[in-house]
Design a protein around this motif. Sequence first.
Motif, short mmCIF file in Angstrom:
data_model
loop_
_atom_site.label_atom_id
_atom_site.label_comp_id
_atom_site.label_asym_id
_atom_site.label_seq_id
_atom_site.Cartn_x
_atom_site.Cartn_y
_atom_site.Cartn_z
N GLY A 227 5.82 16.51 -5.10
CA GLY A 227 6.63 17.54 -4.46
C GLY A 227 7.71 18.01 -5.41
N ALA A 228 8.45 19.03 -4.97
CA ALA A 228 9.49 19.58 -5.84
C ALA A 228 10.60 20.20 -5.00
N ASP A 229 11.79 20.16 -5.54
CA ASP A 229 12.95 20.81 -4.95
C ASP A 229 13.45 21.89 -5.90
N ALA A 230 13.95 22.96 -5.34
CA ALA A 230 14.73 23.93 -6.10
C ALA A 230 16.09 23.97 -5.41
N ASP B 261 0.83 -1.20 0.00
CA ASP B 261 0.00 0.00 0.00
C ASP B 261 0.86 1.26 0.00
N GLN B 262 2.18 1.08 -0.02
CA GLN B 262 3.10 2.21 0.05
C GLN B 262 3.44 2.73 -1.35
N VAL B 263 4.00 3.93 -1.38
CA VAL B 263 4.46 4.52 -2.62
C VAL B 263 5.92 4.92 -2.48
N SER B 264 6.60 5.02 -3.60
CA SER B 264 7.98 5.53 -3.59
C SER B 264 8.00 6.81 -4.42
N LEU B 265 8.88 7.73 -4.03
CA LEU B 265 9.03 8.97 -4.78
C LEU B 265 10.09 8.78 -5.84
N GLN B 266 9.76 9.17 -7.05
CA GLN B 266 10.70 9.08 -8.16
C GLN B 266 10.81 10.44 -8.83
N ILE B 267 11.95 10.72 -9.42
CA ILE B 267 12.14 11.99 -10.11
C ILE B 267 11.18 12.06 -11.29
N GLY B 268 10.48 13.17 -11.37
CA GLY B 268 9.55 13.40 -12.47
C GLY B 268 10.22 14.18 -13.59
N LYS B 269 10.39 15.48 -13.37
CA LYS B 269 10.97 16.36 -14.39
C LYS B 269 12.09 17.18 -13.77
N GLN B 270 12.98 17.66 -14.62
CA GLN B 270 14.03 18.59 -14.19
C GLN B 270 14.05 19.77 -15.14
N PHE B 271 14.16 20.96 -14.57
CA PHE B 271 14.24 22.19 -15.34
C PHE B 271 15.46 22.96 -14.86
N GLN B 272 16.19 23.57 -15.78
CA GLN B 272 17.36 24.37 -15.39
C GLN B 272 17.07 25.83 -15.67
N TYR B 273 17.50 26.71 -14.75
CA TYR B 273 17.24 28.14 -14.85
C TYR B 273 18.51 28.94 -14.66
N THR B 274 18.43 30.23 -14.96
CA THR B 274 19.59 31.10 -14.83
C THR B 274 19.64 31.82 -13.49
N THR B 275 18.51 31.78 -12.73
CA THR B 275 18.51 32.42 -11.41
C THR B 275 17.86 31.51 -10.37
N ALA B 276 18.22 31.74 -9.13
CA ALA B 276 17.63 30.99 -8.02
C ALA B 276 16.13 31.26 -7.93
N ALA B 277 15.72 32.50 -8.12
CA ALA B 277 14.31 32.87 -8.02
C ALA B 277 13.46 32.11 -9.03
N GLN B 278 13.96 31.95 -10.25
CA GLN B 278 13.21 31.23 -11.28
C GLN B 278 13.03 29.76 -10.89
#
Length: 92
Positions: free
Chosen positions: A59-62, A26-43
């Motif tokens: 979820g997502a990480d920056a 009944d459990q789930v694992s988190l896997q990487i979905g998409k990756q985007f690269q930007y020129t600034t931290a704010a973006q």
Amino acid sequence: MTTEDSAEKVHYICQTYVAKPIKGSDQVSLQIGKQFQYTTAAQAQERAEREARSEDCAGADAYYVVEDAGSGEVSEPTFLVRVGDVPDMDAL
């Protein structure tokens, strides 16, 4: 050696995660979905916050990494924001 050879380049990245069911559980694992690269931290941070609100995103990480242009080595990630369900730091 030129100045460019020893320059460091910063890569700002938004990485999303999707929850995938674990077979026979009944459990789930988190896997990487998409990756985007930007020129600034704010973006990168804005994209992570926007992606985490999406229905298909757990979820997502920056974060950013620093690349040594001369050696090609990349630093450990420095997190700007972690939103929603994201892997434990030890799992990265």
